[in-house]
Design a protein around this motif. Structure first.
Motif, PDB file in Angstrom:
ATOM      1  N   GLU A  21       0.896  -1.267   0.096  1.00 21.79           N
ATOM      2  CA  GLU A  21      -0.116   0.131  -0.036  1.00 21.79           C
ATOM      3  C   GLU A  21       0.686   1.324   0.066  1.00 21.79           C
ATOM      4  O   GLU A  21       0.692   2.108  -0.719  1.00 21.79           O
ATOM      5  N   SER A  22       1.720   1.194   0.734  1.00 22.93           N
ATOM      6  CA  SER A  22       2.929   2.383   0.804  1.00 22.93           C
ATOM      7  C   SER A  22       3.689   2.609  -0.487  1.00 22.93           C
ATOM      8  O   SER A  22       3.798   3.756  -0.992  1.00 22.93           O
ATOM      9  N   ALA A  23       4.020   1.407  -0.931  1.00 22.72           N
ATOM     10  CA  ALA A  23       4.723   1.611  -2.258  1.00 22.72           C
ATOM     11  C   ALA A  23       3.788   2.076  -3.380  1.00 22.72           C
ATOM     12  O   ALA A  23       4.093   2.956  -4.248  1.00 22.72           O
ATOM     13  N   GLN A  24       2.515   1.687  -3.350  1.00 26.72           N
ATOM     14  CA  GLN A  24       1.455   2.073  -4.395  1.00 26.72           C
ATOM     15  C   GLN A  24       1.384   3.634  -4.164  1.00 26.72           C
ATOM     16  O   GLN A  24       1.012   4.303  -5.092  1.00 26.72           O
ATOM     17  N   PHE A  25       1.467   4.220  -2.956  1.00 25.82           N
ATOM     18  CA  PHE A  25       1.279   5.567  -2.710  1.00 25.82           C
ATOM     19  C   PHE A  25       2.192   6.250  -3.523  1.00 25.82           C
ATOM     20  O   PHE A  25       1.889   7.298  -4.393  1.00 25.82           O
ATOM     21  N   PHE A  26       3.565   5.843  -3.561  1.00 26.86           N
ATOM     22  CA  PHE A  26       4.504   6.623  -4.226  1.00 26.86           C
ATOM     23  C   PHE A  26       4.631   6.468  -5.672  1.00 26.86           C
ATOM     24  O   PHE A  26       4.752   7.356  -6.543  1.00 26.86           O
ATOM     25  N   LEU A  30       2.294   9.058  -7.147  1.00 33.54           N
ATOM     26  CA  LEU A  30       3.123  10.165  -7.480  1.00 33.54           C
ATOM     27  C   LEU A  30       4.021   9.715  -8.668  1.00 33.54           C
ATOM     28  O   LEU A  30       4.812  10.809  -9.204  1.00 33.54           O
ATOM     29  N   GLY A  31       3.917   8.667  -9.307  1.00 32.82           N
ATOM     30  CA  GLY A  31       4.716   8.361 -10.365  1.00 32.82           C
ATOM     31  C   GLY A  31       6.235   7.905 -10.209  1.00 32.82           C
ATOM     32  O   GLY A  31       7.089   8.008 -11.024  1.00 32.82           O
ATOM     33  N   TRP A  32       6.417   7.795  -9.069  1.00 33.72           N
ATOM     34  CA  TRP A  32       7.745   7.248  -8.529  1.00 33.72           C
ATOM     35  C   TRP A  32       7.997   5.713  -9.324  1.00 33.72           C
ATOM     36  O   TRP A  32       7.054   5.122  -9.609  1.00 33.72           O
ATOM     37  N   GLN A  33       9.383   5.395  -9.495  1.00 30.69           N
ATOM     38  CA  GLN A  33       9.852   4.159  -9.980  1.00 30.69           C
ATOM     39  C   GLN A  33       9.988   3.215  -8.849  1.00 30.69           C
ATOM     40  O   GLN A  33      10.623   3.601  -8.023  1.00 30.69           O
ATOM     41  N   GLU A  34       9.652   2.036  -9.086  1.00 26.98           N
ATOM     42  CA  GLU A  34      10.105   0.870  -8.074  1.00 26.98           C
ATOM     43  C   GLU A  34      11.348   0.391  -8.600  1.00 26.98           C
ATOM     44  O   GLU A  34      11.637   0.129  -9.843  1.00 26.98           O
ATOM     45  N   ILE A  35      12.328   0.598  -7.759  1.00 27.91           N
ATOM     46  CA  ILE A  35      13.880   0.351  -8.207  1.00 27.91           C
ATOM     47  C   ILE A  35      14.188  -1.179  -8.126  1.00 27.91           C
ATOM     48  O   ILE A  35      14.613  -1.764  -8.877  1.00 27.91           O
ATOM     49  N   LYS A  36      13.756  -1.725  -6.861  1.00 28.91           N
ATOM     50  CA  LYS A  36      13.806  -3.030  -6.473  1.00 28.91           C
ATOM     51  C   LYS A  36      13.036  -3.462  -5.443  1.00 28.91           C
ATOM     52  O   LYS A  36      12.756  -2.824  -4.651  1.00 28.91           O
ATOM     53  N   ARG A  37      13.122  -4.942  -5.265  1.00 29.09           N
ATOM     54  CA  ARG A  37      12.508  -5.447  -4.145  1.00 29.09           C
ATOM     55  C   ARG A  37      13.254  -6.621  -3.279  1.00 29.09           C
ATOM     56  O   ARG A  37      14.175  -7.035  -3.987  1.00 29.09           O
ATOM     57  N   PHE A  45      12.091  -0.678  -2.761  1.00 28.62           N
ATOM     58  CA  PHE A  45      13.014   0.702  -3.027  1.00 28.62           C
ATOM     59  C   PHE A  45      12.209   1.296  -3.953  1.00 28.62           C
ATOM     60  O   PHE A  45      11.938   0.915  -5.139  1.00 28.62           O
ATOM     61  N   VAL A  46      11.852   2.897  -3.831  1.00 31.20           N
ATOM     62  CA  VAL A  46      11.228   3.722  -4.800  1.00 31.20           C
ATOM     63  C   VAL A  46      11.878   5.019  -5.083  1.00 31.20           C
ATOM     64  O   VAL A  46      12.635   5.091  -3.888  1.00 31.20           O
ATOM     65  N   SER A  47      11.946   5.521  -6.232  1.00 36.03           N
ATOM     66  CA  SER A  47      12.823   6.814  -6.318  1.00 36.03           C
ATOM     67  C   SER A  47      11.870   7.455  -7.311  1.00 36.03           C
ATOM     68  O   SER A  47      11.319   7.262  -8.153  1.00 36.03           O
ATOM     69  N   ASP A  48      12.263   9.038  -7.137  1.00 39.78           N
ATOM     70  CA  ASP A  48      11.579   9.824  -8.013  1.00 39.78           C
ATOM     71  C   ASP A  48      12.591  10.330  -9.061  1.00 39.78           C
ATOM     72  O   ASP A  48      12.442  11.394  -9.780  1.00 39.78           O
ATOM     73  N   GLY A  49      13.807   9.732  -9.018  1.00 36.98           N
ATOM     74  CA  GLY A  49      15.068  10.113  -9.810  1.00 36.98           C
ATOM     75  C   GLY A  49      15.892  10.842  -8.989  1.00 36.98           C
ATOM     76  O   GLY A  49      16.954  11.301  -9.547  1.00 36.98           O
ATOM     77  N   ALA A  50      15.676  11.642  -8.077  1.00 32.98           N
ATOM     78  CA  ALA A  50      16.151  12.564  -6.962  1.00 32.98           C
ATOM     79  C   ALA A  50      16.622  11.923  -5.878  1.00 32.98           C
ATOM     80  O   ALA A  50      17.700  12.008  -5.150  1.00 32.98           O
ATOM     81  N   ILE A  51      15.631  11.289  -5.085  1.00 27.64           N
ATOM     82  CA  ILE A  51      15.830  10.716  -4.051  1.00 27.64           C
ATOM     83  C   ILE A  51      15.285   9.279  -3.957  1.00 27.64           C
ATOM     84  O   ILE A  51      14.544   9.000  -5.038  1.00 27.64           O
ATOM     85  N   MET A  52      15.803   8.264  -3.235  1.00 26.15           N
ATOM     86  CA  MET A  52      15.260   7.016  -3.020  1.00 26.15           C
ATOM     87  C   MET A  52      14.658   6.720  -1.651  1.00 26.15           C
ATOM     88  O   MET A  52      15.547   7.167  -0.637  1.00 26.15           O
ATOM     89  N   LEU A  53      13.741   5.957  -1.314  1.00 24.61           N
ATOM     90  CA  LEU A  53      13.239   5.772  -0.328  1.00 24.61           C
ATOM     91  C   LEU A  53      13.283   4.097  -0.251  1.00 24.61           C
ATOM     92  O   LEU A  53      12.947   3.307  -1.209  1.00 24.61           O
ATOM     93  N   THR A  54      13.697   3.600   1.159  1.00 24.61           N
ATOM     94  CA  THR A  54      13.633   2.270   1.057  1.00 24.61           C
ATOM     95  C   THR A  54      12.207   2.048   2.168  1.00 24.61           C
ATOM     96  O   THR A  54      12.350   2.684   3.226  1.00 24.61           O
ATOM     97  N   LEU A  55      11.039   1.401   1.792  1.00 20.58           N
ATOM     98  CA  LEU A  55       9.895   1.031   2.405  1.00 20.58           C
ATOM     99  C   LEU A  55      10.168  -0.188   3.010  1.00 20.58           C
ATOM    100  O   LEU A  55      10.229  -1.404   2.371  1.00 20.58           O
ATOM    101  N   TRP A  56      10.267  -0.164   4.302  1.00 19.37           N
ATOM    102  CA  TRP A  56      10.582  -1.608   5.011  1.00 19.37           C
ATOM    103  C   TRP A  56       9.371  -2.013   5.856  1.00 19.37           C
ATOM    104  O   TRP A  56       8.667  -1.343   6.534  1.00 19.37           O
TER     105      TRP A  56
END
Length: 133
Positions: A21-26, A30-37, A45-56
């Motif tokens: 659910e949190s990954a879907q929010f981003f 918001l159009g972010w990319q999923e980088i990896k699982r 891991f999600v990113s907007d191209g400038a920052i990356m978030l690790t959703l744990w």
């Protein structure tokens, strides 16, 4: 003067109640990319191209929601947007999808900078900030 020993943020790690659910929010809103699982971690891991978030994923069925007024920790995550129009677009999209909005786009002090605040699905406060230029 000595130079700093660090060079900015590599990523920000957020513990969330519902990983998908949190990954879907981003990603979906918001159009972010999923980088990896990492299913063994478990994290997305999600990113907007400038920052990356690790959703744990929280490791409990009953995670405790953070209280920014009484707990030490992340008060909010501020994300920069490129225009006033984008700020309002985000507000409209999140509102349409039932995201809890703390306050809609408003001036910061006398402006022209503006911001808004919402909560992602796990209750983490997210600020969207436009510098006004």
């Amino acid at each position: 003067m000595d130079l700093p020993l660090t060079q900015g943020v590599h990523h920000i790690g957020l513990t969330v109640a519902d990983l998908e659910e949190s990954a879907q929010f981003f990603t979906a809103l918001l159009g972010w990319q999923e980088i990896k699982r990492r299913d063994d971690y478990p994290a997305i891991f999600v990113s907007d191209g400038a920052i990356m978030l690790t959703l744990w994923a929280a490791q409990t069925d009953t995670p405790t929601r953070f209280d920014r007024k009484t707990n030490v920790g992340l008060h909010h995550l501020a994300i920069r947007v490129d225009s006033k129009a984008t700020l309002f677009e985000i507000h409209d999209k999140l509102s349409t999808h039932g995201v809890e909005i703390e306050f809609g786009p408003e001036l910061i002090r006398e402006g022209p900078a503006m911001h808004m605040m919402c909560y992602e699905p796990s209750g983490i406060r997210i600020e969207f900030h436009w510098t006004g230029v």
